[in-house]
Design a protein around this motif. Structure first.
Motif, mmCIF file in Angstrom:
data_model
loop_
_atom_site.group_PDB
_atom_site.id
_atom_site.type_symbol
_atom_site.label_atom_id
_atom_site.label_comp_id
_atom_site.label_asym_id
_atom_site.label_seq_id
_atom_site.Cartn_x
_atom_site.Cartn_y
_atom_site.Cartn_z
ATOM 1 N N PHE A 72 0.813 -1.224 0.000
ATOM 2 C CA PHE A 72 0.000 0.000 0.000
ATOM 3 C C PHE A 72 0.845 1.271 0.000
ATOM 4 N N ALA A 73 2.152 1.118 0.221
ATOM 5 C CA ALA A 73 2.971 2.319 0.444
ATOM 6 C C ALA A 73 3.223 3.044 -0.875
ATOM 7 N N ALA A 74 2.698 4.239 -1.006
ATOM 8 C CA ALA A 74 2.921 5.007 -2.234
ATOM 9 C C ALA A 74 2.554 6.457 -2.001
ATOM 10 N N CYS A 75 3.078 7.291 -2.879
ATOM 11 C CA CYS A 75 2.604 8.677 -2.927
ATOM 12 C C CYS A 75 1.412 8.660 -3.885
ATOM 13 N N ALA A 76 0.339 9.357 -3.523
ATOM 14 C CA ALA A 76 -0.906 9.162 -4.288
ATOM 15 C C ALA A 76 -1.681 10.449 -4.556
ATOM 16 N N LEU A 77 -0.964 11.551 -4.743
ATOM 17 C CA LEU A 77 -1.673 12.796 -5.037
ATOM 18 C C LEU A 77 -1.381 13.231 -6.468
ATOM 19 N N VAL A 78 -2.440 13.247 -7.255
ATOM 20 C CA VAL A 78 -2.285 13.547 -8.677
ATOM 21 C C VAL A 78 -1.580 14.893 -8.896
ATOM 22 N N GLY A 79 -2.073 15.944 -8.239
ATOM 23 C CA GLY A 79 -1.522 17.286 -8.439
ATOM 24 C C GLY A 79 -0.056 17.348 -8.054
ATOM 25 N N PHE A 207 -13.822 22.550 -7.261
ATOM 26 C CA PHE A 207 -12.859 22.781 -8.345
ATOM 27 C C PHE A 207 -13.545 22.740 -9.712
ATOM 28 N N GLY A 208 -14.243 23.806 -10.016
ATOM 29 C CA GLY A 208 -14.888 23.949 -11.323
ATOM 30 C C GLY A 208 -16.319 23.452 -11.330
ATOM 31 N N ASP A 209 -17.230 24.272 -11.888
ATOM 32 C CA ASP A 209 -18.613 23.781 -12.062
ATOM 33 C C ASP A 209 -19.062 23.948 -13.509
ATOM 34 N N ASP A 210 -18.035 23.910 -14.402
ATOM 35 C CA ASP A 210 -18.350 24.031 -15.826
ATOM 36 C C ASP A 210 -17.866 22.814 -16.609
ATOM 37 N N TRP A 211 -17.814 21.677 -15.918
ATOM 38 C CA TRP A 211 -17.444 20.425 -16.585
ATOM 39 C C TRP A 211 -18.672 19.883 -17.330
ATOM 40 N N GLU A 212 -18.414 18.971 -18.281
ATOM 41 C CA GLU A 212 -19.551 18.381 -18.999
ATOM 42 C C GLU A 212 -20.133 17.229 -18.195
ATOM 43 N N THR A 213 -20.758 17.571 -17.114
ATOM 44 C CA THR A 213 -21.406 16.583 -16.236
ATOM 45 C C THR A 213 -22.775 17.159 -15.875
ATOM 46 N N PRO A 214 -23.683 16.344 -15.327
ATOM 47 C CA PRO A 214 -25.055 16.832 -15.107
ATOM 48 C C PRO A 214 -25.135 18.142 -14.323
ATOM 49 N N ASP A 215 -24.356 18.317 -13.241
ATOM 50 C CA ASP A 215 -24.450 19.597 -12.516
ATOM 51 C C ASP A 215 -23.186 20.449 -12.688
ATOM 52 N N GLY A 216 -22.325 20.038 -13.618
ATOM 53 C CA GLY A 216 -21.138 20.834 -13.931
ATOM 54 C C GLY A 216 -19.941 20.537 -13.037
ATOM 55 N N THR A 217 -20.131 19.709 -12.003
ATOM 56 C CA THR A 217 -18.992 19.379 -11.131
ATOM 57 C C THR A 217 -18.546 17.940 -11.410
ATOM 58 N N CYS A 218 -17.302 17.629 -11.014
ATOM 59 C CA CYS A 218 -16.714 16.328 -11.363
ATOM 60 C C CYS A 218 -17.440 15.168 -10.684
ATOM 61 N N ILE A 272 -22.917 23.880 5.324
ATOM 62 C CA ILE A 272 -21.547 23.765 4.795
ATOM 63 C C ILE A 272 -21.453 24.738 3.626
ATOM 64 N N ALA A 273 -20.675 25.792 3.829
ATOM 65 C CA ALA A 273 -20.589 26.826 2.785
ATOM 66 C C ALA A 273 -19.705 26.334 1.644
ATOM 67 N N GLU A 274 -20.134 26.630 0.425
ATOM 68 C CA GLU A 274 -19.329 26.241 -0.737
ATOM 69 C C GLU A 274 -19.033 27.456 -1.597
ATOM 70 N N VAL A 275 -17.867 27.453 -2.217
ATOM 71 C CA VAL A 275 -17.552 28.468 -3.219
ATOM 72 C C VAL A 275 -17.031 27.727 -4.454
ATOM 73 N N VAL A 276 -17.179 28.348 -5.594
ATOM 74 C CA VAL A 276 -16.700 27.704 -6.818
ATOM 75 C C VAL A 276 -15.364 28.314 -7.198
ATOM 76 N N GLY A 277 -14.385 27.446 -7.390
ATOM 77 C CA GLY A 277 -13.055 27.916 -7.788
ATOM 78 C C GLY A 277 -12.692 27.395 -9.168
ATOM 79 N N GLU A 278 -11.412 27.525 -9.492
ATOM 80 C CA GLU A 278 -10.895 27.065 -10.783
ATOM 81 C C GLU A 278 -10.894 25.541 -10.837
ATOM 82 N N ARG A 279 -10.880 25.028 -12.051
ATOM 83 C CA ARG A 279 -10.674 23.584 -12.229
ATOM 84 C C ARG A 279 -9.297 23.204 -11.687
ATOM 85 N N ARG A 280 -9.167 22.008 -11.118
ATOM 86 C CA ARG A 280 -7.853 21.541 -10.641
ATOM 87 C C ARG A 280 -7.147 20.814 -11.794
#
Ligand code: UFG
Length: 330
Positions: A72-79, A207-218, A272-280
């Protein structure tokens, strides 16, 4: 069976150690505690050390008569992998090759390897089957794919028997509430949203609400950590038959970031307050598993079928451990 769990003090590894112990296996854990916590190890013998230390790994394999390894030991953050690829090639590729060599030297022939849906990159067809082309779009996914290929080559040449389990989004915590997710700093969606509920953060940035998904989020396929571990246990048993396995582990259901935030509101009963930011950078819009192959070949189905059921376990953990494992030491 005598099993070495590498990274057994980490999030998924620690849940695995508990399940292996409960299934009657003898567990030895090797973890360098770079991201894991000794408090997360609830069974077995913890050895603090590095898997790149070949002499140490060979000694453990021999002294404990290890029959199988779970890695299981690994680094696992895409960014992070995009910014710091060297860390990923070092920790995920070189270290694992050292492990495979130690296993070869000691004639340990079975390994269950944590792979990822990130090996598929931007899949053409969703839900994703195991036949989808593996074309990773970030160093993290690529390092995992390199090891999948190495496992195949080691299998052909040296008779290694492997399961490469491609996780979708692991989430949740042990129903006992004593072990759970603790990343420093936290980057995963559900823990961050729950930190807002706890008043530790002001809001969650979508991280973005303008994706091509039903509500724009991933959209992601969230799978409970214990369901993942049950699949590992079954995969380990299947290795006894001599088969190699490459399996997607997900529920087959996708939920958007907004749906997850809404489920967190329901579970916590908090605003839970939400804000929309840039795509990651590096985020694919939609990742959903087709888990049929794992369902059929392992006779496995996830017990936690809704985000709410998963989030309830995460919430129980975060409420009692607002500062993760640090809360235990106070
Ligand atoms: N997200 C936000 N805001 C946040 C954090 C996340 O909107 O503050 C979004 C992400 O953009 C993504 C979703 O929530 O759409 C889930 O993000 P996570 O960071 O929780 O998980 P990832 O899907 O990025 O990563 C997971 C695993 C990785 C694996 C990857 C494969 O954690 O190990 O899936 O794509 F590589």
């Amino acid at each position: 069976m005598n099993i070495l769990v590498i990274g057994g003090a980490g999030y998924i590894g620690s849940h695995m150690v508990r399940q292996l112990d409960r299934a009657g296996h003898n567990v030895v854990i090797l973890d360098n505690l770079s991201t894991g916590f000794s408090e997360a190890v609830t069974a077995g013998q913890l050895i603090v050390g590095d898997m790149q230390d070949r002499a140490l790994v060979q000694r453990i394999l021999g002294d404990h008569q290890i029959e199988s390894v779970m890695h299981f030991a690994a680094c696992a953050l895409v960014g992070e992998s995009v910014i710091e690829p060297a860390k990923y090639y070092q920790n995920n590729v070189l270290a694992t090759l050292e492990l495979l060599e130690a296993m070869r030297y000691c004639s340990v022939k079975k390994i269950v390897f944590s792979s990822t849906c990130a090996t598929y990159g931007q899949p053409q067809i969703v839900p994703i089957t195991e036949n989808e082309k593996q074309e990773p779009v970030n160093p993290y996914g690529f390092t995992k794919l390199v090891i999948e290929r190495a496992l195949e080559d080691y299998s052909l040449a040296y008779g290694l028997n492997f399961a490469a389990l491609r996780y979708f989004n692991a989430a949740g915590a042990s129903p006992e509430g004593d072990i759970g997710e603790d990343h420093q700093p936290e980057s995963h969606l559900i823990p961050i949203v729950l930190q807002v509920a706890l008043g530790q953060r002001e809001n969650i940035t979508i991280f973005g609400d303008d994706w091509e998904t039903p509500d724009g989020t991933c959209v992601r396929d969230y799978i409970h950590v214990d369901d993942l571990c049950t699949a590992h246990l079954l995969a380990l048993e299947r290795l006894e038959t001599g088969d190699n396995l490459k399996l997607n582990l997900g529920t087959g259901n996708g939920y958007s970031v907004r749906q997850i935030i809404e489920s967190c509101r329901e579970v916590t009963d908090c605003d839970i307050a939400e804000v929309v930011g840039e795509r990651r950078p590096g985020d694919p819009p939609k990742l959903i598993a087709d888990p049929s192959l794992a369902n059929n070949s392992l006779d496995w189905a996830p017990k936690y079928q809704s985000p709410k059921a998963i989030i309830e376990t995460a919430w129980a953990w975060h409420k009692t451990h607002p500062n993760g494992y640090e809360s235990d030491s106070k």
